[in-house]
Structure formats: structure tokens, C-alpha cells
Design a protein around this motif. Sequence first.
Motif, short mmCIF file in Angstrom:
data_model
loop_
_atom_site.label_atom_id
_atom_site.label_comp_id
_atom_site.label_asym_id
_atom_site.label_seq_id
_atom_site.Cartn_x
_atom_site.Cartn_y
_atom_site.Cartn_z
N ILE A 55 0.83 -1.20 0.00
CA ILE A 55 0.00 0.00 0.00
C ILE A 55 0.87 1.25 0.00
O ILE A 55 0.61 2.21 -0.75
CB ILE A 55 -0.95 -0.01 1.22
N ARG A 56 1.91 1.24 0.78
CA ARG A 56 2.80 2.41 0.83
C ARG A 56 3.55 2.59 -0.48
O ARG A 56 3.86 3.72 -0.88
CB ARG A 56 3.77 2.27 2.00
N ILE A 68 -4.16 4.39 5.88
CA ILE A 68 -3.48 3.18 5.40
C ILE A 68 -4.13 1.94 5.99
O ILE A 68 -4.33 0.93 5.30
CB ILE A 68 -1.98 3.25 5.75
N ARG A 72 -5.97 -1.18 4.12
CA ARG A 72 -5.60 -2.57 4.42
C ARG A 72 -6.83 -3.42 4.74
O ARG A 72 -7.02 -4.51 4.20
CB ARG A 72 -4.62 -2.61 5.60
#
Length: 231
Positions: A55-56, A68, A72
Amino acid sequence: MSDYRLLVFDWDGTLVDSIGRIVEAMHRAADVAGIPRCSDGAVRGIIGLELGVAIRALYPELDEPLLIETIRRAYSEQYLALETEPSPLFDGVQESLELFRKQGYRLAVATGKGRHGLQRVLADKGWQDYFDVTRCADETASKPDPRMLHEIARHCRVEPAQALMVGDSIFDLLMARNAGMDAVAVGYGAQPLRVLRECAPRLAINQFNELRTWLDGLGAQCALEVSDYVG
């Protein structure tokens, strides 16, 4: 049997045809979080990484931990919704793994999936005890860090030079290189062979059965060399 004693497999995109669902789940997670969708290619490019790391990598501009975490959670929920009928094994996987076991290879899985997710899909296939060992990204370091492979090799009491990593992403191949293992690139998963070949794998294949043919050829060569030496 070849000089390899341990065969380590990535899961998604290598053994199981799940890449399309991973991409769609990430798109839906972006919608839930209210952020722009990334391209299909961008999502395919991070498959193999631990979810938080992925994701980052997709959204480096995000610096809000809660957002974030929302992505997730949304990804996990959306992927489960898409997996009501589990993703199928690629052609040739079931038969080849059975043969590898009969030939005496140790078998392992090194995946970017979390432990809960891997246990769910293994249970669905009745494979809870099928592999000698499995390692997941949420219980060790994310690919391409070699820690996962080092742990697998130690568990199996095999030297890295006697192990082969099979995967569909550059993270799999770089992890193998970092661990001192040979690697096989598969071109039917997340990333094409033209990208994977940049990591200089020992072998590049477009169908899983090609791995079996290649290993059988290495085994025949080893037998021939031993025969020549004894003679």
C-alpha cells in the motif's frame, strides 16, 4: 532427482491463478478509502510484497496511518468477497507437486500473504500439512528481504545452494538472489518474463509443467555424470 533438495514456491500468481482478484480487490479498497485507483499495471507491480508495504509503495504520498489501515482492512474484506469460490490452481500444478513429493523434494511456500489468509486457502484445498514449511509476510520480513528463505532453509536443513525459489515477481527473484538461492521466473502471473529476466533467473517458464521437465532433465544429467564417474 536434481541437485536441488528444496523447492520453494510463491503462492499468488505462481501456484494459484489469483492475480485478477488481487488487482480488483485493491481497486475496490481505493474506492472504499476515497482515494484514486492505481492502474492495473501498478497494482500487479507490487504483488508479492507484504500488504502494508504494498500500500505504501502504491500510495507513497499517504502519511496517515488510519487511512493506510482503512485501505488494508478494505482490501482484505474485498478480497474475501471475491474469493467465495477459491482461486484455482494453474494447470499442471497439482500433478507436478505430487510428483515432486514422490521424487523426494522438500516443498515450501514463501508468500506475501498473511498467515490467516494462507491458512484459509490451504484448508480449502486440504493442504494444511502438504508443505514441509510455509512462511508469510506478516510473521517475518517482507520480500525481497531474504529472511523468509533463510528461515525455510534452516527448517528443512538445506543449504541455500540446494534450494530453488519459484515465483512470478521481481520480489521473489530478488529475495532468492539475496538468500543465495537459484530462482525460476514464471511468466503467467503478476509480471511478464521481459521484466523478470532482468533479475537473471536460472530458468524462465510460461507454463508450470516446464519446471517439471527441466528438473527431470537436471536429474538425468546428474545420473549420467555419476555413471560416467563410476565407470
